[in-house]
Enzyme design. Structure first.
Site, PDB file in Angstrom:
ATOM      1  N   SER A  63       0.799  -1.228   0.000  1.00 30.09           N
ATOM      2  CA  SER A  63       0.000   0.000   0.000  1.00 30.09           C
ATOM      3  C   SER A  63       0.833   1.280   0.000  1.00 30.09           C
ATOM      4  CB  SER A  63      -0.961   0.010   1.184  1.00 30.09           C
ATOM      5  OG  SER A  63      -0.259   0.193   2.396  1.00 30.09           O
ATOM      6  N   LYS A  99       0.851   4.872   6.608  1.00 38.88           N
ATOM      7  CA  LYS A  99       0.190   5.658   5.555  1.00 38.88           C
ATOM      8  C   LYS A  99       0.761   7.071   5.574  1.00 38.88           C
ATOM      9  CE  LYS A  99      -2.740   2.245   4.840  1.00 38.88           C
ATOM     10  NZ  LYS A  99      -2.552   1.339   3.759  1.00 38.88           N
TER      11      LYS A  99
END
Length: 194
Positions: A63, A99
């Site tokens: 990701s 993230k």
């Protein structure tokens, strides 16, 4: 009749050699004990520092590609100021995710169908992504970030499950592990992370 056995006394040189050997052994044992105690204390302090201020994390999944790849080992810094564009690690259940911070408390986030992101009405410059994607989302845009929370997204937008989905949502300050500041593995990419 009893015979008197005479006990032979060692020479002075032999006594001095034996005294020096005993003194050396005592010094050696003392230095060895001191060194072992010092190493134990240093190791305990290193574990304490790493646990409290500098958690070390291994990246799993894709990701965050191309910025971070699976298998990368990074160092995060606890207690640092979080700003837009920073990489952060945070807890979701019993997992730690990494993230990028897109928006902070009170800011408005909007993402169009092509994956273009704007914050407070201004298009976001994102040189760290290779392809834009609306991704897996069930949040209505424009979206205002709640107080004391951060809107975070992965750099690989088409595969990342992040704040665009209510399963993750915005990240509360108490969920933060820390800001990712340094990559230590693999060695060719050793250095700060942007």
């Amino acid at each position: 009749m009893k015979r008197n056995k005479q006990i032979e006394m060692p020479s002075q040189e032999l006594l001095e050699v034996e005294i020096q050997r005993v003194r050396y052994r005592k010094r050696y044992n003392s230095v060895l004990r001191s060194t072992i105690y010092t190493l134990i204390v240093v190791a305990a302090l290193a574990v304490l520092v790493v646990t409290i201020w500098l958690p070390i994390l291994k990246i799993y999944g894709s990701s965050m590609t191309p910025t971070l790849n699976e298998g990368d080992i990074v160092v995060s810094l606890k207690g640092s100021t979080i700003e837009q564009g920073d990489l952060v690690a945070f807890y979701i259940g019993n997992k730690i995710l990494v993230k990028r911070v897109i928006a902070g408390p009170g800011q408005w986030v909007d993402i169009d169908e092509s994956g273009n992101v704007s914050v407070d009405g201004k298009p976001l410059d994102e040189p760290y992504i290779t392809e834009k994607s609306f991704g897996d989302t069930n949040v209505d845009f424009p979206y205002q970030v709640p107080d004391n929370r951060y809107f975070c997204m992965g750099d690989h937008r088409s595969t990342s499950v992040d704040s665009r989905h209510s399963e993750i949502g915005c990240i509360a300050e108490e969920q933060l592990v820390g800001k990712i500041v340094f990559r230590v593995w693999p060695l060719p990419y050793f250095g700060t992370v942007e």
